[in-house]
Design a protein around this motif. Sequence first.
Motif, PDB file in Angstrom:
ATOM      1  N   ILE A 183       0.842  -1.204   0.000  1.00 32.95           N
ATOM      2  CA  ILE A 183       0.000   0.000   0.000  1.00 32.95           C
ATOM      3  C   ILE A 183       0.874   1.250   0.000  1.00 32.95           C
ATOM      4  N   LEU A 184       1.905   1.271   0.852  1.00 32.54           N
ATOM      5  CA  LEU A 184       2.717   2.485   0.958  1.00 32.54           C
ATOM      6  C   LEU A 184       3.554   2.740  -0.292  1.00 32.54           C
ATOM      7  N   SER A 185       3.829   1.683  -1.062  1.00 27.68           N
ATOM      8  CA  SER A 185       4.616   1.923  -2.279  1.00 27.68           C
ATOM      9  C   SER A 185       3.796   2.687  -3.319  1.00 27.68           C
ATOM     10  N   LYS A 186       2.469   2.644  -3.196  1.00 28.02           N
ATOM     11  CA  LYS A 186       1.643   3.320  -4.209  1.00 28.02           C
ATOM     12  C   LYS A 186       0.812   4.468  -3.648  1.00 28.02           C
ATOM     13  N   ALA A 187       0.640   4.499  -2.326  1.00 24.43           N
ATOM     14  CA  ALA A 187      -0.341   5.425  -1.743  1.00 24.43           C
ATOM     15  C   ALA A 187      -0.074   6.878  -2.120  1.00 24.43           C
ATOM     16  N   GLY A 188       1.204   7.244  -2.172  1.00 25.67           N
ATOM     17  CA  GLY A 188       1.553   8.640  -2.465  1.00 25.67           C
ATOM     18  C   GLY A 188       0.918   9.125  -3.759  1.00 25.67           C
ATOM     19  N   SER A 189       0.881   8.264  -4.770  1.00 22.17           N
ATOM     20  CA  SER A 189       0.369   8.731  -6.062  1.00 22.17           C
ATOM     21  C   SER A 189      -1.163   8.795  -6.086  1.00 22.17           C
ATOM     22  N   TYR A 190      -1.799   8.254  -5.054  1.00 23.25           N
ATOM     23  CA  TYR A 190      -3.269   8.335  -4.971  1.00 23.25           C
ATOM     24  C   TYR A 190      -3.729   9.361  -3.930  1.00 23.25           C
ATOM     25  N   LEU A 191      -2.764  10.101  -3.361  1.00 20.13           N
ATOM     26  CA  LEU A 191      -3.138  11.097  -2.352  1.00 20.13           C
ATOM     27  C   LEU A 191      -2.901  12.511  -2.882  1.00 20.13           C
ATOM     28  N   LYS A 192      -3.798  13.405  -2.499  1.00 20.04           N
ATOM     29  CA  LYS A 192      -3.554  14.817  -2.798  1.00 20.04           C
ATOM     30  C   LYS A 192      -2.401  15.305  -1.924  1.00 20.04           C
ATOM     31  N   GLU A 193      -1.827  16.445  -2.273  1.00 19.93           N
ATOM     32  CA  GLU A 193      -0.785  17.036  -1.423  1.00 19.93           C
ATOM     33  C   GLU A 193      -1.332  17.198  -0.015  1.00 19.93           C
ATOM     34  N   SER A 194      -0.529  16.861   0.979  1.00 25.04           N
ATOM     35  CA  SER A 194      -0.934  16.936   2.396  1.00 25.04           C
ATOM     36  C   SER A 194      -2.098  16.008   2.744  1.00 25.04           C
ATOM     37  N   GLY A 195      -2.352  15.033   1.888  1.00 27.14           N
ATOM     38  CA  GLY A 195      -3.370  14.032   2.227  1.00 27.14           C
ATOM     39  C   GLY A 195      -2.831  13.078   3.287  1.00 27.14           C
ATOM     40  N   TRP A 196      -3.754  12.421   3.976  1.00 25.20           N
ATOM     41  CA  TRP A 196      -3.353  11.530   5.070  1.00 25.20           C
ATOM     42  C   TRP A 196      -3.625  10.066   4.735  1.00 25.20           C
ATOM     43  N   ILE A 197      -2.765   9.200   5.284  1.00 26.66           N
ATOM     44  CA  ILE A 197      -3.079   7.773   5.258  1.00 26.66           C
ATOM     45  C   ILE A 197      -3.198   7.281   6.696  1.00 26.66           C
ATOM     46  N   PHE A 198      -4.194   6.461   6.943  1.00 22.06           N
ATOM     47  CA  PHE A 198      -4.438   5.884   8.276  1.00 22.06           C
ATOM     48  C   PHE A 198      -4.451   4.369   8.174  1.00 22.06           C
ATOM     49  N   PHE A 199      -3.634   3.728   9.020  1.00 25.13           N
ATOM     50  CA  PHE A 199      -3.596   2.266   9.062  1.00 25.13           C
ATOM     51  C   PHE A 199      -3.986   1.755  10.429  1.00 25.13           C
ATOM     52  N   GLU A 200      -4.665   0.615  10.455  1.00 26.88           N
ATOM     53  CA  GLU A 200      -4.692  -0.148  11.697  1.00 26.88           C
ATOM     54  C   GLU A 200      -3.443  -1.023  11.710  1.00 26.88           C
ATOM     55  N   LEU A 201      -2.856  -1.184  12.908  1.00 25.14           N
ATOM     56  CA  LEU A 201      -1.626  -1.959  13.065  1.00 25.14           C
ATOM     57  C   LEU A 201      -1.874  -3.182  13.924  1.00 25.14           C
ATOM     58  N   GLY A 202      -1.086  -4.231  13.667  1.00 27.23           N
ATOM     59  CA  GLY A 202      -1.070  -5.385  14.561  1.00 27.23           C
ATOM     60  C   GLY A 202      -0.079  -5.134  15.694  1.00 27.23           C
ATOM     61  N   PHE A 203      -0.133  -5.991  16.678  1.00 28.66           N
ATOM     62  CA  PHE A 203       0.723  -5.863  17.861  1.00 28.66           C
ATOM     63  C   PHE A 203       2.210  -5.802  17.467  1.00 28.66           C
ATOM     64  N   GLY A 204       2.891  -4.791  17.967  1.00 25.49           N
ATOM     65  CA  GLY A 204       4.344  -4.721  17.763  1.00 25.49           C
ATOM     66  C   GLY A 204       4.787  -4.277  16.372  1.00 25.49           C
ATOM     67  N   GLN A 205       3.881  -3.702  15.589  1.00 28.38           N
ATOM     68  CA  GLN A 205       4.253  -3.356  14.205  1.00 28.38           C
ATOM     69  C   GLN A 205       4.524  -1.879  13.978  1.00 28.38           C
ATOM     70  N   SER A 206       4.359  -1.057  15.042  1.00 26.55           N
ATOM     71  CA  SER A 206       4.370   0.395  14.775  1.00 26.55           C
ATOM     72  C   SER A 206       5.719   0.897  14.269  1.00 26.55           C
ATOM     73  N   GLU A 207       6.828   0.364  14.821  1.00 25.83           N
ATOM     74  CA  GLU A 207       8.132   0.875  14.377  1.00 25.83           C
ATOM     75  C   GLU A 207       8.405   0.494  12.933  1.00 25.83           C
ATOM     76  N   ALA A 208       8.130  -0.763  12.618  1.00 27.34           N
ATOM     77  CA  ALA A 208       8.413  -1.228  11.255  1.00 27.34           C
ATOM     78  C   ALA A 208       7.554  -0.469  10.237  1.00 27.34           C
ATOM     79  N   VAL A 209       6.280  -0.276  10.552  1.00 25.77           N
ATOM     80  CA  VAL A 209       5.412   0.402   9.577  1.00 25.77           C
ATOM     81  C   VAL A 209       5.776   1.891   9.485  1.00 25.77           C
ATOM     82  N   SER A 210       6.148   2.488  10.616  1.00 28.96           N
ATOM     83  CA  SER A 210       6.599   3.892  10.576  1.00 28.96           C
ATOM     84  C   SER A 210       7.812   4.016   9.654  1.00 28.96           C
ATOM     85  N   ALA A 211       8.723   3.048   9.759  1.00 32.70           N
ATOM     86  CA  ALA A 211       9.931   3.101   8.920  1.00 32.70           C
ATOM     87  C   ALA A 211       9.580   2.964   7.443  1.00 32.70           C
TER      88      ALA A 211
END
Length: 295
Positions: free
Chosen positions: A240-268
């Motif tokens: 999703i993150l490899s393509k999301a930028g091209s589907y978002l307007k400037e300053s658009g937001w993406i929101f994900f639900e995360l599984g346990f212990g995934q926040s650092e990896a997904v932030s990176a």
Amino acid sequence: MRLLDIIKKSSGHLEKAGVEDALVDAELLVLYAAGRDRLSAYMDNPEVDRSLVSRINRLVRRRAGGEPLQYIIGRVEFLGLDIRVGKGVLIPRPETELLVEEAIKAVKSKASSVNSLKIDSSPVTHHASRSFLDLCTGSGCIALSLAKEFPDAQVCATDVSAKAIKYATENSELNGIKNVAFLRGSLFGPVPEHVSFDLITANPPYIKSADIAGLQREVRREPAKALNGGKDGLDFYRKILSKAGSYLKESGWIFFELGFGQSEAVSAIAGRAGFRNITVVKDFAGIDRVLKAEK
Ligand code: GLN
């Protein structure tokens, strides 16, 4: 036998079968089968006829065998919406309500900052141009909640599963929500090119493949496709993150639900994909559950 007796008996049965919250589940199954609300059931405690007893017993057996309560009664409440669910579609969880609440806050705060910058602000035209995209929509709970909160926005939602799209479409009709389109296909696949959104949301499959077999038996009744996030559970965040930028307007937001212990990896991953203002929100159990990032 009276209704309260059969609740007690069913609860004992479920408890023996290892069902957590046996009494709550027994009560919900009996009330569902009897078509009663809780208050009237407890006040009247009516006599239950044989056909109802056997109907209740059939439902209790299904629950005792590990079928999720929500599949048996066919619905779940999600932020005040009545969401139909059944075999083949992920059951909405309270954690996902948190994602929606955070996304709503972000949309509202952006709208107010935009409007306060404009001298001749016209909230109506501004709202009318807003559009949101929900990926891996499942029952449609996220897309429908956003569409209900922002009736002037256009919401597009996709899922690879035909069953999910069927439920989601039915849920939009059931809740009278018209500003949402459910499209079948993988992630951005069904989204027309050159369309960009103010907001993308996703509760993607995020369980590690090797962990699926050890999940609670109820969760194992849910579609593996809606749970399995690949070897490290992060496949869908990467895709999703490899393509999301091209589907978002400037300053658009993406929101994900995360599984346990995934926040650092997904932030990176989000950081490497060029997103900024990456923030994580904890759920009521103190677990990093929602990640938001700005284009
Ligand atoms: N919330 C589900 C669970 O806890 C997982 C859903 C998902 O993979 N997005 O089992």
